[in-house]
Design an enzyme around this catalytic site. Structure first.
Site, PDB file in Angstrom:
ATOM      1  N   ARG A 236      17.523  73.160  32.166  1.00 52.97           N
ATOM      2  CA  ARG A 236      16.909  73.674  33.396  1.00 52.97           C
ATOM      3  C   ARG A 236      17.676  74.916  33.843  1.00 52.97           C
ATOM      4  NH1 ARG A 236      13.137  71.335  32.112  1.00 52.97           N
ATOM      5  NH2 ARG A 236      12.062  69.596  33.085  1.00 52.97           N
ATOM      6  N   GLU A 265      10.811  80.545  37.253  1.00 55.04           N
ATOM      7  CA  GLU A 265       9.886  80.724  36.130  1.00 55.04           C
ATOM      8  C   GLU A 265       8.467  80.943  36.634  1.00 55.04           C
ATOM      9  OE1 GLU A 265      10.642  77.246  33.739  1.00 55.04           O
ATOM     10  OE2 GLU A 265      12.585  77.997  33.102  1.00 55.04           O
ATOM     11  N   HIS A 284      10.421  79.292  28.063  1.00 53.18           N
ATOM     12  CA  HIS A 284      10.300  77.828  28.254  1.00 53.18           C
ATOM     13  C   HIS A 284       9.375  77.216  27.194  1.00 53.18           C
ATOM     14  CE1 HIS A 284      10.885  74.552  31.517  1.00 53.18           C
ATOM     15  NE2 HIS A 284      10.765  73.992  30.326  1.00 53.18           N
TER      16      HIS A 284
HETATM   17  P1  NAD Z   1      18.188  61.895  29.234  1.00 53.47           P
HETATM   18  O1  NAD Z   1      17.988  61.257  30.557  1.00 53.47           O
HETATM   19  O2  NAD Z   1      17.987  61.091  27.981  1.00 53.47           O
HETATM   20  O3  NAD Z   1      19.666  62.516  29.168  1.00 53.47           O
HETATM   21  C1  NAD Z   1      20.290  63.161  30.236  1.00 53.47           C
HETATM   22  C2  NAD Z   1      21.777  62.819  30.188  1.00 53.47           C
HETATM   23  O4  NAD Z   1      22.431  63.547  31.225  1.00 53.47           O
HETATM   24  C3  NAD Z   1      22.045  61.326  30.426  1.00 53.47           C
HETATM   25  O5  NAD Z   1      22.862  60.794  29.396  1.00 53.47           O
HETATM   26  C4  NAD Z   1      22.748  61.303  31.778  1.00 53.47           C
HETATM   27  O6  NAD Z   1      23.737  60.279  31.876  1.00 53.47           O
HETATM   28  C5  NAD Z   1      23.402  62.681  31.777  1.00 53.47           C
HETATM   29  N1  NAD Z   1      23.819  63.091  33.108  1.00 53.47           N
HETATM   30  C6  NAD Z   1      23.259  62.761  34.299  1.00 53.47           C
HETATM   31  N2  NAD Z   1      23.980  63.299  35.316  1.00 53.47           N
HETATM   32  C7  NAD Z   1      24.984  63.992  34.733  1.00 53.47           C
HETATM   33  C8  NAD Z   1      26.054  64.760  35.250  1.00 53.47           C
HETATM   34  N3  NAD Z   1      26.215  64.921  36.575  1.00 53.47           N
HETATM   35  N4  NAD Z   1      26.903  65.333  34.387  1.00 53.47           N
HETATM   36  C9  NAD Z   1      26.736  65.157  33.041  1.00 53.47           C
HETATM   37  N5  NAD Z   1      25.758  64.423  32.503  1.00 53.47           N
HETATM   38  C10 NAD Z   1      24.883  63.865  33.335  1.00 53.47           C
HETATM   39  O7  NAD Z   1      17.257  63.175  29.231  1.00 53.47           O
HETATM   40  P2  NAD Z   1      16.764  64.005  27.949  1.00 53.47           P
HETATM   41  O8  NAD Z   1      15.461  63.488  27.483  1.00 53.47           O
HETATM   42  O9  NAD Z   1      17.902  64.128  27.002  1.00 53.47           O
HETATM   43  O10 NAD Z   1      16.481  65.431  28.641  1.00 53.47           O
HETATM   44  C11 NAD Z   1      17.569  66.214  29.146  1.00 53.47           C
HETATM   45  C12 NAD Z   1      17.029  67.389  29.943  1.00 53.47           C
HETATM   46  O11 NAD Z   1      16.348  68.273  29.069  1.00 53.47           O
HETATM   47  C13 NAD Z   1      15.965  67.024  30.978  1.00 53.47           C
HETATM   48  O12 NAD Z   1      16.555  66.612  32.190  1.00 53.47           O
HETATM   49  C14 NAD Z   1      15.224  68.319  31.154  1.00 53.47           C
HETATM   50  O13 NAD Z   1      15.834  69.056  32.188  1.00 53.47           O
HETATM   51  C15 NAD Z   1      15.455  69.048  29.843  1.00 53.47           C
HETATM   52  N6  NAD Z   1      14.211  69.272  29.067  1.00 53.47           N
HETATM   53  C16 NAD Z   1      13.852  70.554  28.791  1.00 53.47           C
HETATM   54  C17 NAD Z   1      12.698  70.820  28.065  1.00 53.47           C
HETATM   55  C18 NAD Z   1      12.271  72.240  27.756  1.00 53.47           C
HETATM   56  O14 NAD Z   1      11.123  72.472  27.347  1.00 53.47           O
HETATM   57  N7  NAD Z   1      13.127  73.233  27.894  1.00 53.47           N
HETATM   58  C19 NAD Z   1      11.904  69.744  27.614  1.00 53.47           C
HETATM   59  C20 NAD Z   1      12.314  68.439  27.888  1.00 53.47           C
HETATM   60  C21 NAD Z   1      13.481  68.214  28.618  1.00 53.47           C
END
Ligand code: NAD
Length: 320
Positions: A236, A265, A284
């Site tokens: 993000r 965005e 994105h």
């Molecule tokens: P997920 O929930 O499986 O993993 C997120 C991880 O972040 C978890 O292990 C959680 O414990 C950790 N976390 C939470 N708070 C934290 C903190 N303060 N410090 C460090 N770690 C922390 O999610 P995911 O499926 O792996 O997705 C991760 C991110 O990817 C999503 O939140 C989204 O923002 C992003 N995403 C982007 C796209 C894109 O098109 N660019 C697509 C999908 C997801």
């Protein structure tokens, strides 16, 4: 049942089928919907499907027949989920669909920094190879990943998929996460955030955007990083203070940064990262391979099916 999709274009610009929804009711799909048209376009629809179009309390008040809201994304901040809960309307999201796609894009960005494939191909097509004195040339420093340290902030589904790819490239993987788990320990060494910042050659962001992660990459955290670090953001935009990163890129403290997401965005013309020669910016697209969007479509349809069968799943406002 009447179903309306208010902004279907990014999920299905024409290469997928809405047929799954058509089987469940009378479907109307709009590519995009402006804020002022939301209520009129919902009309008397029972099920409203949105991606990024905001659904606020006023929309729920104006359309009391709404029975279901489906979000074509993981993040559901565009919907006032509390207002929906007060009217017993379940809001259902897509918890996961693009893990492998986002992990792959992370490496597409990193490999572009290592090899500058696009620029080298452009140079060849412009005749620079034909006119070259030697049998090969390169215009940018080339870099090998094997032996380097990949630091992953947020070691969940995507972070761990990136960690596995990094290991396949011969990298050592460091992870920082608010919670540790066994699958993560098999891939990476969990470290503190400060250790990760200090040790990593490449830092990749995969944590969600929360108040505590907003601006996690800033002047102070960058000052703790190695000189010549590489930063990748496919999570993000607001995780990075862009003015601080742009300064570090200009000063070459950060060797290169690649961002698929930015603070606002579409990107604004005054985004400071646009002016950095050593930034790579993509619009994105991490989530958007066709396979990934098909998975999203299938889950969105099965969410509505489950609701119609009386057993809603992936409800994000159950306990509000
Ligand atoms: P997920 O929930 O499986 O993993 C997120 C991880 O972040 C978890 O292990 C959680 O414990 C950790 N976390 C939470 N708070 C934290 C903190 N303060 N410090 C460090 N770690 C922390 O999610 P995911 O499926 O792996 O997705 C991760 C991110 O990817 C999503 O939140 C989204 O923002 C992003 N995403 C982007 C796209 C894109 O098109 N660019 C697509 C999908 C997801």
């Amino acid at each position: 049942m009447k179903i309306v999709v208010l902004d279907g274009y990014t999920e299905n610009p024409g290469d997928l089928s809405w047929g799954g929804f058509e089987k469940l009711g009378n479907l109307t799909v709009y590519d995009r919907t402006a804020k002022e048209d939301v209520v009129a376009r919902i009309g008397d629809a029972d099920a409203v499907i949105v991606n990024k179009t905001p659904l606020d309390a006023a929309a729920f008040d104006a359309c009391p027949q709404i029975k279901y809201v489906g979000v074509l994304a993981t993040g559901y901040n565009v919907v006032d989920v509390k207002a929906a809960a007060e009217k017993n309307i379940p809001v259902c999201n897509i918890p996961t669909y693009g893990t492998t796609a986002v992990a792959q894009m992370t490496f597409a960005l990193l490999l572009e920094i290592c090899h500058h494939v696009a620029e080298h191909s452009d140079a060849v097509k412009k005749g620079e190879w034909s006119n070259n004195a030697d049998w090969c040339f390169w215009k940018y420093p080339l870099m090998e990943l094997a032996g380097k340290k990949m630091g992953i902030i947020g070691f969940g589904r995507i972070g761990q998929a990136v960690g596995k790819l990094a290991k396949a490239f011969g990298m050592q993987v460091l992870a920082y996460d608010a919670y540790q788990n066994e699958s993560g320990k098999e891939i990476a060494d969990y470290v503190t955030l400060d250790e990760l910042l200090k040790e990593s050659d490449v830092i990749s962001l995969h944590c969600p955007l929360f108040p505590e992660t907003e601006g996690i990459i800033n002047e102070d955290s960058i000052s703790k990083m190695k000189d010549g670090v590489i930063i990748i953001n496919t999570s993000r935009g607001p995780l990075i203070k862009e003015a601080d990163l742009a300064k570090a890129l200009r000063e070459k403290k950060v060797y290169a940064a690649a961002c698929d997401v930015v603070s606002t965005e579409p990107i604004q013309p005054d985004n400071p990262l646009l002016g950095c020669y050593n930034s790579i910016l993509t619009p994105h697209i991490s989530w958007a391979p066709k396979e990934s969007r098909q998975r999203l479509m299938d889950i969105a349809v099965s969410n509505l099916e489950a609701f119609l069968a009386g057993n809603p799943v992936n409800v994000v406002n159950k306990n509000l």
